[in-house]
Design a protein around this motif. Sequence first.
Motif, short mmCIF file in Angstrom:
data_model
loop_
_atom_site.label_atom_id
_atom_site.label_comp_id
_atom_site.label_asym_id
_atom_site.label_seq_id
_atom_site.Cartn_x
_atom_site.Cartn_y
_atom_site.Cartn_z
N MET A 1 0.84 -1.20 0.00
CA MET A 1 0.00 0.00 0.00
C MET A 1 0.87 1.24 0.00
O MET A 1 1.76 1.36 0.80
CB MET A 1 -0.86 0.03 1.26
CG MET A 1 -1.83 -1.10 1.28
SD MET A 1 -2.98 -0.95 2.60
CE MET A 1 -3.60 -2.62 2.63
N CYS A 2 0.58 2.10 -0.94
CA CYS A 2 1.44 3.28 -1.00
C CYS A 2 0.65 4.57 -0.94
O CYS A 2 -0.24 4.67 -0.13
CB CYS A 2 2.38 3.18 -2.18
SG CYS A 2 3.78 4.21 -1.85
N CYS A 72 1.19 6.67 -6.01
CA CYS A 72 2.43 5.92 -6.22
C CYS A 72 2.13 4.51 -5.70
O CYS A 72 1.56 4.33 -4.63
CB CYS A 72 3.65 6.55 -5.57
SG CYS A 72 3.45 7.25 -3.96
N TRP A 74 2.65 0.36 -4.87
CA TRP A 74 3.47 -0.74 -4.39
C TRP A 74 2.71 -1.98 -4.84
O TRP A 74 1.71 -2.34 -4.22
CB TRP A 74 3.63 -0.68 -2.87
CG TRP A 74 4.62 -1.67 -2.36
CD1 TRP A 74 4.52 -3.03 -2.41
CD2 TRP A 74 5.86 -1.38 -1.72
NE1 TRP A 74 5.64 -3.59 -1.85
CE2 TRP A 74 6.48 -2.61 -1.42
CE3 TRP A 74 6.53 -0.19 -1.39
CZ2 TRP A 74 7.72 -2.70 -0.79
CZ3 TRP A 74 7.75 -0.27 -0.76
CH2 TRP A 74 8.34 -1.52 -0.46
N ALA A 75 3.16 -2.60 -5.93
CA ALA A 75 2.39 -3.66 -6.59
C ALA A 75 2.05 -4.82 -5.66
O ALA A 75 2.92 -5.34 -4.97
CB ALA A 75 3.16 -4.20 -7.78
N THR A 76 0.79 -5.20 -5.63
CA THR A 76 0.39 -6.43 -4.93
C THR A 76 -0.19 -7.44 -5.92
O THR A 76 0.00 -8.62 -5.77
CB THR A 76 -0.66 -6.16 -3.84
OG1 THR A 76 -1.88 -5.72 -4.45
CG2 THR A 76 -0.19 -5.14 -2.84
N HIS A 77 -0.92 -6.96 -6.95
CA HIS A 77 -1.54 -7.85 -7.94
C HIS A 77 -1.15 -7.35 -9.32
O HIS A 77 -1.58 -6.28 -9.74
CB HIS A 77 -3.06 -7.82 -7.80
CG HIS A 77 -3.56 -8.43 -6.53
ND1 HIS A 77 -3.24 -7.93 -5.30
CD2 HIS A 77 -4.35 -9.51 -6.32
CE1 HIS A 77 -3.81 -8.67 -4.36
NE2 HIS A 77 -4.49 -9.64 -4.96
N1 GLU Z 1 -3.46 -3.73 -5.11
C1 GLU Z 1 -3.21 -2.61 -5.95
C2 GLU Z 1 -2.21 -2.93 -7.03
O1 GLU Z 1 -1.50 -3.88 -6.97
C3 GLU Z 1 -2.76 -1.36 -5.15
C4 GLU Z 1 -1.40 -1.53 -4.54
C5 GLU Z 1 -1.06 -0.32 -3.63
O2 GLU Z 1 -1.68 -0.17 -2.57
O3 GLU Z 1 -0.14 0.45 -4.02
O4 GLU Z 1 -2.15 -2.25 -8.01
#
Ligand code: GLU
Length: 225
Positions: A1-2, A72, A74-77
Motif C-alpha cells: 500500500m502506498c 504511487c 506498491w504492486a500487490t496484484h
Molecule cells: N493492489 C493494488 C495494485 O496492486 C494497489 C497496490 C497499492 O496499494 O499500491 O495495483
Amino acid sequence: MCGIIGYIGKSKAAPILIEGLKRLEYRGYDSAGISTINENNIIIEKDIGKIHEIENKINFKDIDGFVGVSQCRWATHGGVTKENAHPHTDCTGDISIVHNGIIENFSELKEKLLKKDHKFKSLTDTEVIAHLIEDNYDGNIEEATRKALKQIEGSYALGVICSKEPDKLIAARNESPLILGLGKDENFIASDVPAILKYTNKVIYLENNEMAILTKNNVSIKDID
Ligand code: GLU
C-alpha cells in the motif's frame, strides 16, 4: 500500500499532485501516475520508476485540469509495468481511479465483468473497481461508486474522478488510511498528512466504510451503506 493524493479547486491540479506524491515517497513505491480532467476528457500519465525519473519523460506541470487524482504504487496484484500503474480507467475512459489496498474478491468480480464484455487493460485487482463503477453508472458518480463498493471485499483508500461530472472528486476508505484536507476554494484527499500540509492543516480522517464527495467549495461525508 502506498500513496494517494487528489485535488479539486482553483489551481492547476497536476503540479500539486506531483508535489504531494513526492512527500509520500518515503513509503517506497515502484511506479506512479496522475489523472486530471481537462475539457471533459480524462488525461492519464503514468510509468514505472521513481517520480524524478518519470518526470524526465513526462512534463507533468504542462498537464491541464483543476481536478485530479494520483498514486504511487506498491504492486500487490500484477507486476511492475506501466499498464499496471495507477490511475486505472473503465472501458469508456470516462472514469479514472487510484487505489491503495487489496480487493480480496477481485477474481470473482473480474470474471463477472468479463462476461459482461468489459475489457481489462491491466492485471491489477484495482481495475475491477473502475469497471464496477462503470457498470453501475447512470449519470451519478457518487451513486455508482457506492454501488460498486458494496460489492467489494477488501481494503481500500480510493479516489475517483469522472469526466462527465468534472466538478466532483469522490473518495472512500476501508482499512486503508485516507484523509480529507480542507482549503479555501480547494479541497484535497490524501493517504497521509505530509502530502497536503503545504496547502492546509485542516484535516478530517475518514473512518472505515465512509465515503466523501468533494467539490471546490464543499466536502460531505457519508456512510457507504
Ligand atoms: N493492489 C493494488 C495494485 O496492486 C494497489 C497496490 C497499492 O496499494 O499500491 O495495483
